[in-house]
Design an enzyme around this catalytic site. Structure first.
Site, PDB file in Angstrom:
ATOM      1  N   GLU A   1     -23.418   2.345 -12.037  1.00 33.95           N
ATOM      2  CA  GLU A   1     -23.127   2.879 -13.507  1.00 33.95           C
ATOM      3  C   GLU A   1     -21.626   3.323 -13.693  1.00 33.95           C
ATOM      4  O   GLU A   1     -20.980   2.973 -14.738  1.00 33.95           O
ATOM      5  CB  GLU A   1     -24.096   3.806 -13.908  1.00 33.95           C
ATOM      6  CG  GLU A   1     -25.649   3.405 -14.148  1.00 33.95           C
ATOM      7  CD  GLU A   1     -25.521   2.403 -15.104  1.00 33.95           C
ATOM      8  OE1 GLU A   1     -24.701   2.357 -16.153  1.00 33.95           O
ATOM      9  OE2 GLU A   1     -26.691   1.645 -15.298  1.00 33.95           O
TER      10      GLU A   1
ATOM     11  N   TYR B   1     -23.572   9.106 -21.245  1.00 33.92           N
ATOM     12  CA  TYR B   1     -24.033   7.896 -21.064  1.00 33.92           C
ATOM     13  C   TYR B   1     -24.720   7.771 -19.608  1.00 33.92           C
ATOM     14  O   TYR B   1     -26.001   7.613 -19.424  1.00 33.92           O
ATOM     15  CB  TYR B   1     -23.143   6.812 -21.544  1.00 33.92           C
ATOM     16  CG  TYR B   1     -23.752   5.530 -20.730  1.00 33.92           C
ATOM     17  CD1 TYR B   1     -24.793   4.701 -21.325  1.00 33.92           C
ATOM     18  CD2 TYR B   1     -23.236   4.943 -19.526  1.00 33.92           C
ATOM     19  CE1 TYR B   1     -25.464   3.810 -20.568  1.00 33.92           C
ATOM     20  CE2 TYR B   1     -23.924   4.127 -18.683  1.00 33.92           C
ATOM     21  CZ  TYR B   1     -25.054   3.292 -19.354  1.00 33.92           C
ATOM     22  OH  TYR B   1     -25.575   2.330 -18.524  1.00 33.92           O
TER      23      TYR B   1
ATOM     24  N   ASP C   1     -25.225   3.452 -24.839  1.00 34.00           N
ATOM     25  CA  ASP C   1     -23.643   2.642 -24.475  1.00 34.00           C
ATOM     26  C   ASP C   1     -23.323   1.808 -25.664  1.00 34.00           C
ATOM     27  O   ASP C   1     -24.020   2.083 -26.673  1.00 34.00           O
ATOM     28  CB  ASP C   1     -23.762   1.984 -23.081  1.00 34.00           C
ATOM     29  CG  ASP C   1     -24.634   0.501 -23.341  1.00 34.00           C
ATOM     30  OD1 ASP C   1     -25.603   0.559 -24.435  1.00 34.00           O
ATOM     31  OD2 ASP C   1     -24.146  -0.542 -22.923  1.00 34.00           O
TER      32      ASP C   1
ATOM     33  N   CYS D   1     -27.572 -10.050 -29.312  1.00 33.82           N
ATOM     34  CA  CYS D   1     -27.017  -9.243 -30.183  1.00 33.82           C
ATOM     35  C   CYS D   1     -25.496  -8.764 -29.885  1.00 33.82           C
ATOM     36  O   CYS D   1     -25.065  -8.004 -29.733  1.00 33.82           O
ATOM     37  CB  CYS D   1     -28.059  -7.704 -30.404  1.00 33.82           C
ATOM     38  SG  CYS D   1     -27.635  -6.984 -31.707  1.00 33.82           S
TER      39      CYS D   1
ATOM     40  N   CYS E   1     -29.845 -14.137 -33.959  1.00 31.45           N
ATOM     41  CA  CYS E   1     -31.040 -13.476 -34.486  1.00 31.45           C
ATOM     42  C   CYS E   1     -32.315 -14.087 -34.399  1.00 31.45           C
ATOM     43  O   CYS E   1     -33.371 -13.684 -34.121  1.00 31.45           O
ATOM     44  CB  CYS E   1     -30.686 -12.995 -35.799  1.00 31.45           C
ATOM     45  SG  CYS E   1     -29.112 -12.028 -36.285  1.00 31.45           S
TER      46      CYS E   1
ATOM     47  N   CYS F   1     -34.091 -13.310 -31.253  1.00 31.86           N
ATOM     48  CA  CYS F   1     -33.972 -11.979 -30.919  1.00 31.86           C
ATOM     49  C   CYS F   1     -35.587 -11.432 -31.066  1.00 31.86           C
ATOM     50  O   CYS F   1     -36.252 -11.725 -32.140  1.00 31.86           O
ATOM     51  CB  CYS F   1     -33.180 -11.201 -31.823  1.00 31.86           C
ATOM     52  SG  CYS F   1     -33.142  -9.270 -31.497  1.00 31.86           S
TER      53      CYS F   1
ATOM     54  N   CYS G   1     -34.962  -6.028 -38.483  1.00 35.18           N
ATOM     55  CA  CYS G   1     -33.762  -5.742 -38.251  1.00 35.18           C
ATOM     56  C   CYS G   1     -32.980  -5.555 -39.619  1.00 35.18           C
ATOM     57  O   CYS G   1     -33.046  -6.463 -40.283  1.00 35.18           O
ATOM     58  CB  CYS G   1     -32.829  -6.583 -37.369  1.00 35.18           C
ATOM     59  SG  CYS G   1     -30.974  -6.294 -37.448  1.00 35.18           S
TER      60      CYS G   1
END
Length: 369
Positions: free
Chosen positions: A58, A141, A159, A211, A218, A221, A227
């Site tokens: 991370e 985060y 994030d 995305c 889309c 997705c 959405c």
DNA sequence: AAAGCGGGGGT
DNA sequence: ACCCCAGCTTT
């Protein structure tokens, strides 16, 4: 289930609310194996990854793409397999291993954090967001990501990818960074009690694949139909951001001092500011032309290390940092002094590869007219 | 809230 | 050329 409940369920389906299970199903079908993840088989058994590896990955992934991180992560893990090993490492060795990855304060904070975990927590990472956030280099985060991924805590991880997804799902018109608060709220509402770490990673995978900032896919997705931005065909509007400032160009000169055997004289940069504590060659200051103190190549030699006959080479080295462009003229001189100024050390052609040279100075020492 | 802080890949 | 990236710290 009575008739009334059925009617309610149907109504929900028509409004098609986003739901975590939609994404987790997608994640289980598209699971990417990465060096810091447990294998898909282990993940299915609920095996959590090592906190040390989650933390290390991370930190490396902060503002850095997965592709850039992979080899660095593997090399660090092989050389320093545990947080205890890293805590007892020499900081210069960590900086050398980090060279080229950027944002070098991360490497110094990495070392500080490892020592704190060893000294204050007996070598085991704390498991709560507030304790994690108190450690060097760990912010909102990263604290949430470690808690969710390594410790199965159902906290909201946000994030850059997740900001984009949430802003689109709920069509959040407020601009960043003010929009961070409502985005975190929405992410918290969406995060499931079960598999919160997988959910966070699934969201990030979704942001990195379908995305995307431009031309999101889309149709593929898992949230299609749920959405708000997709519903109005205005996906690329989100997340709304403040306009960016333009980058000035700074100029300066770099001085290559070369010994008969090909060794170069290197210096260590100050321990604060840009490229802090990293290796470099001597340079002039870098002047912002717009500030009215335009760099004059004719006066560069006045700032050159003393007592050497520098010759200007043709061509320049250019590099772009976060907030300015840099253009360096290159000067070179031969020297067989034991120790030229400013204070530094000779690095031979064999040793220079292992030096803590950031990319700009890697370009300078490899410069060919 | 804004600025400082790297580097590289995608478009 | 511009955008963005598994952001954090300092001002």
């Amino acid at each position: 289930m009575d008739d009334k409940t059925i009617v309610t369920d149907l109504a929900c389906k028509e409004t098609a609310a986003a739901d975590a299970s939609l994404l987790l199903d997608w994640y289980d079908r598209h699971h990417r194996t990465l060096p810091w993840r447990t294998s898909p088989a282990d993940a299915a058994l609920g095996v959590l990854p090592e906190p040390y590896q989650v933390w290390l990955s991370e930190i490396m992934l902060q503002q850095t793409t997965v592709g850039a991180v992979k080899d660095y992560f593997t090399a660090f893990l092989a050389r320093w397999p545990t947080v205890t090993d890293l805590a007892s490492a020499d900081e210069d060795d960590i900086l050398k291993a980090w060279a080229g990855l950027g944002y070098y304060s991360r490497a110094r904070n990495l070392h500080k954090c490892a020592r704190t975990v060893v000294d204050e927590y007996g070598g085991r990472f704390p498991e709560t967001v507030p304790e994690l956030k108190s450690l060097p280099g760990i912010g909102d985060y990263t604290a949430a990501a470690i808690a969710a991924i390594a410790f199965d805590e159902p906290v909201a991880v946000v994030d850059g990818n997740i900001e984009r997804i949430i802003a689109r799902l709920y069509r959040i018109d407020e601009a960043l960074p003010a929009a961070k608060k409502p985005i975190k709220q929405r992410m918290g509402d969406l995060t499931p009690q079960e598999r919160p770490g997988d959910f966070a990673q699934a969201m990030m995978d979704l942001g990195a694949s379908l995305c995307s900032p431009k031309k999101p896919a889309c149709a593929l997705c898992p949230f299609t139909g749920a959405c708000a931005a997709e519903a109005v065909g205005d996906m690329e509007r989100y997340p709304v951001k403040a306009p960016k400032k333009e980058k000035p160009t700074r100029r300066g000169a770099a001085f290559l001092i070369r010994r008969g055997d090909g060794a170069l004289w290197l210096i260590k940069r100050p321990d604060k500011g840009l490229l802090a504590s990293m290796a470099a060659v001597p340079t002039t200051d870098w002047f912002d032309k717009k500030a009215g103190e335009g760099f004059d190549p004719a006066t560069a030699l006045e700032k050159a290390p003393d007592g050497l006959a520098f010759k200007k080479k043709t061509g320049q080295v250019t590099h772009t940092f976060t907030h300015f462009h840099l253009l360096l003229e290159i000067y070179e001189a031969a020297s067989d002094e034991a120790r030229p100024t400013p204070e530094g050390w000779w690095s031979t052609p064999q040793s220079i590869k292992g030096e803590a040279l950031p990319t700009i100075f890697r370009k300078v020492v490899e410069f060919v007219p």
